[in-house]
Design a protein around this motif. Structure first.
Motif, mmCIF file in Angstrom:
data_model
loop_
_atom_site.group_PDB
_atom_site.id
_atom_site.type_symbol
_atom_site.label_atom_id
_atom_site.label_comp_id
_atom_site.label_asym_id
_atom_site.label_seq_id
_atom_site.Cartn_x
_atom_site.Cartn_y
_atom_site.Cartn_z
ATOM 1 N N PRO A 165 0.805 -1.233 0.000
ATOM 2 C CA PRO A 165 0.000 0.000 0.000
ATOM 3 C C PRO A 165 0.836 1.279 0.000
ATOM 4 C CG PRO A 165 -0.958 -1.610 1.483
ATOM 5 C CD PRO A 165 0.372 -2.168 1.066
ATOM 6 N N GLN A 166 1.906 1.317 0.790
ATOM 7 C CA GLN A 166 2.758 2.507 0.814
ATOM 8 C C GLN A 166 3.435 2.708 -0.537
ATOM 9 O OE1 GLN A 166 6.135 2.426 3.498
ATOM 10 N NE2 GLN A 166 6.193 4.663 3.633
ATOM 11 N N CYS A 167 3.870 1.622 -1.150
ATOM 12 C CA CYS A 167 4.492 1.712 -2.468
ATOM 13 C C CYS A 167 3.521 2.293 -3.493
ATOM 14 C CB CYS A 167 4.947 0.313 -2.910
ATOM 15 S SG CYS A 167 5.626 0.218 -4.577
ATOM 16 N N LEU A 168 2.295 1.770 -3.527
ATOM 17 C CA LEU A 168 1.295 2.241 -4.482
ATOM 18 C C LEU A 168 0.881 3.683 -4.201
ATOM 19 C CD1 LEU A 168 -0.950 -0.946 -4.706
ATOM 20 C CD2 LEU A 168 0.755 -0.165 -6.359
ATOM 21 N N ASP A 169 0.755 4.044 -2.930
ATOM 22 C CA ASP A 169 0.401 5.420 -2.580
ATOM 23 C C ASP A 169 1.459 6.403 -3.068
ATOM 24 O OD1 ASP A 169 -1.950 4.694 -1.384
ATOM 25 O OD2 ASP A 169 -1.194 4.777 0.672
ATOM 26 N N SER A 170 2.733 6.007 -3.008
ATOM 27 C CA SER A 170 3.796 6.902 -3.467
ATOM 28 C C SER A 170 3.718 7.106 -4.974
ATOM 29 C CB SER A 170 5.170 6.356 -3.062
ATOM 30 O OG SER A 170 5.558 5.226 -3.823
ATOM 31 N N VAL A 171 3.347 6.061 -5.700
ATOM 32 C CA VAL A 171 3.171 6.179 -7.152
ATOM 33 C C VAL A 171 1.972 7.075 -7.465
ATOM 34 C CG1 VAL A 171 2.665 4.931 -9.284
ATOM 35 C CG2 VAL A 171 4.237 3.941 -7.613
ATOM 36 N N LEU A 172 0.899 6.895 -6.705
ATOM 37 C CA LEU A 172 -0.301 7.713 -6.903
ATOM 38 C C LEU A 172 0.008 9.191 -6.692
ATOM 39 C CD1 LEU A 172 -3.355 7.568 -7.457
ATOM 40 C CD2 LEU A 172 -3.691 7.405 -4.975
ATOM 41 N N HIS A 173 0.792 9.503 -5.678
ATOM 42 C CA HIS A 173 1.194 10.877 -5.412
ATOM 43 C C HIS A 173 1.961 11.446 -6.599
ATOM 44 C CE1 HIS A 173 2.953 13.873 -2.234
ATOM 45 N NE2 HIS A 173 2.632 14.468 -3.353
ATOM 46 N N VAL A 174 2.893 10.673 -7.142
ATOM 47 C CA VAL A 174 3.664 11.124 -8.300
ATOM 48 C C VAL A 174 2.750 11.357 -9.501
ATOM 49 C CG1 VAL A 174 5.327 10.346 -10.047
ATOM 50 C CG2 VAL A 174 5.877 10.111 -7.638
ATOM 51 N N TYR A 175 1.821 10.447 -9.721
ATOM 52 C CA TYR A 175 0.924 10.570 -10.874
ATOM 53 C C TYR A 175 0.131 11.875 -10.821
ATOM 54 C CZ TYR A 175 -3.197 9.944 -13.776
ATOM 55 O OH TYR A 175 -4.204 10.147 -14.686
ATOM 56 N N TYR A 176 -0.504 12.142 -9.702
ATOM 57 C CA TYR A 176 -1.316 13.351 -9.609
ATOM 58 C C TYR A 176 -0.462 14.615 -9.609
ATOM 59 C CZ TYR A 176 -5.639 10.804 -8.947
ATOM 60 O OH TYR A 176 -6.737 10.001 -9.154
ATOM 61 N N ALA A 177 0.717 14.552 -9.028
ATOM 62 C CA ALA A 177 1.596 15.721 -9.033
ATOM 63 C C ALA A 177 2.089 16.047 -10.430
ATOM 64 C CB ALA A 177 2.791 15.479 -8.103
ATOM 65 N N GLY A 178 2.161 15.061 -11.303
ATOM 66 C CA GLY A 178 2.666 15.291 -12.651
ATOM 67 C C GLY A 178 1.625 15.711 -13.669
ATOM 68 N N ILE A 179 0.353 15.611 -13.307
ATOM 69 C CA ILE A 179 -0.715 15.911 -14.265
ATOM 70 C C ILE A 179 -0.651 17.349 -14.758
ATOM 71 C CG2 ILE A 179 -3.206 16.268 -14.448
ATOM 72 C CD1 ILE A 179 -3.621 13.692 -12.924
ATOM 73 N N GLU A 180 -0.360 18.299 -13.858
ATOM 74 C CA GLU A 180 -0.357 19.720 -14.245
ATOM 75 C C GLU A 180 0.643 20.004 -15.353
ATOM 76 O OE1 GLU A 180 0.310 24.171 -12.237
ATOM 77 O OE2 GLU A 180 0.182 22.375 -10.965
ATOM 78 N N ASP A 181 1.815 19.367 -15.289
ATOM 79 C CA ASP A 181 2.855 19.622 -16.285
ATOM 80 C C ASP A 181 2.759 18.717 -17.509
ATOM 81 O OD1 ASP A 181 4.062 21.666 -14.820
ATOM 82 O OD2 ASP A 181 5.295 20.254 -13.684
ATOM 83 N N TYR A 182 2.247 17.502 -17.328
ATOM 84 C CA TYR A 182 2.337 16.517 -18.407
ATOM 85 C C TYR A 182 0.985 16.005 -18.903
ATOM 86 C CZ TYR A 182 7.134 16.439 -16.691
ATOM 87 O OH TYR A 182 8.408 16.802 -16.290
#
Length: 285
Positions: free
Chosen positions: A17-34
């Protein structure tokens, strides 16, 4: 699509769960730029017998950028190869399922993922106490030059550590670089082979991941003769391959250092025990 993150998964319900949550954070943080389609996550469950697959399926049902595949147990290398077949990103990042990404630093590396770069290498925290790998930044025009420069600046060998690299997918495909089957240390051969072919490698000190060590149940925490035999198999293959010009000495030193760590994790490198393995790897004692 800019990036695909590939995660092989086997019996890690406590950490997943912690691993997947960290990926989810990266995904949403990158939406604005990419944009919303900038990243895909490919998770390969490698025959888990705990609740890992259920955790993955629930995550997949909630997030459309995630793809989950379930395969019979074949090892991490096999699972990663399945991941590569299902990845659509221009670049590939391999994340261990018991590790987690540090989102801000991870995102800061993405602007280095250019069409002419083959490999980008970041940095990591590792171990229970969060030790930091030695920091340095540079660019090189070959894998051999990268290994040489890395050793000059840090006095360490760690190119085998898969979780600090981003690979251009077209580069991997054009050189037919995949993980070998049936061995434990498949990441050694994959990484060294990739560095042997690479024409442009960028190193940055951005700390992109926290890598756990000595986890109970981890393959690398259950050292057996198979680990040593696997490293011998890898070394034989790499030493006899003609394209390794400029990288041989770093492969030899790096593999020998890793065998030393496997045999003597506490640092007790008694010459009587260590000398035979040095001879196997053709390194002077």
């Amino acid at each position: 699509m800019l990036l695909s993150i590939i995660i092989p998964v086997f019996n890690v319900e406590e950490y997943l769960p912690q691993c997947l949550d960290s990926v989810l954070h990266v995904y949403y943080a990158g939406i604005e730029d990419y944009g919303p389609n900038w990243m895909s996550l490919v998770c390969i469950d490698d025959g888990s017998t705990d609740s890992s697959l259920e955790i993955l399926r629930e995550f997949e049902s909630q997030h459309n950028f995630a793809i989950v595949k379930s395969v019979p147990n074949g090892g991490a290398g096999y699972a990663r190869n399945i991941g590569l077949q299902n990845a659509s990103g221009d670049f590939i990042y391999f994340l261990d399922s018991d590790d987690y990404i540090l989102p801000d630093a991870f995102l800061n590396v993405l602007n280095l993922l250019e069409s002419d770069v083959d490999i980008v290498c970041g940095n990591a925290y590792y171990g229970d106490e969060g030790q930091l790998m030695k920091e340095c930044s540079f660019s090189t025009n070959s894998g051999g030059e990268f290994c040489k420069k890395l050793y000059e600046l840090t006095n360490i060998y760690y190119p085998c550590q898969l979780w600090v690299y981003f690979y251009r997918k077209a580069f991997l495909e054009s050189n037919r670089i995949v993980f070998p089957k049936g061995i434990v240390c498949e990441d050694e051969e994959f990484t060294w082979t990739a560095l042997s072919y690479a024409r442009k490698v960028i190193k940055r000190q951005n700390i992109i991941v926290f890598h756990r060590q000595n986890r109970i149940g981890s393959v690398m925490n259950n050292i057996s003769t198979k680990h040593i035999h696997s490293l011998i198999q890898v070394s034989r293959h790499l030493y006899t391959t003609s394209f390794l010009s400029g990288v041989e000495q770093w492969i030899r030193s790096g593999l020998s250092a890793n065998v030393k760590i496997l045999l003597f994790p506490a640092g007790d490198t008694g010459s009587t025990l260590w000398a035979p393995w040095l001879r196997v790897f053709s390194v002077r004692c």
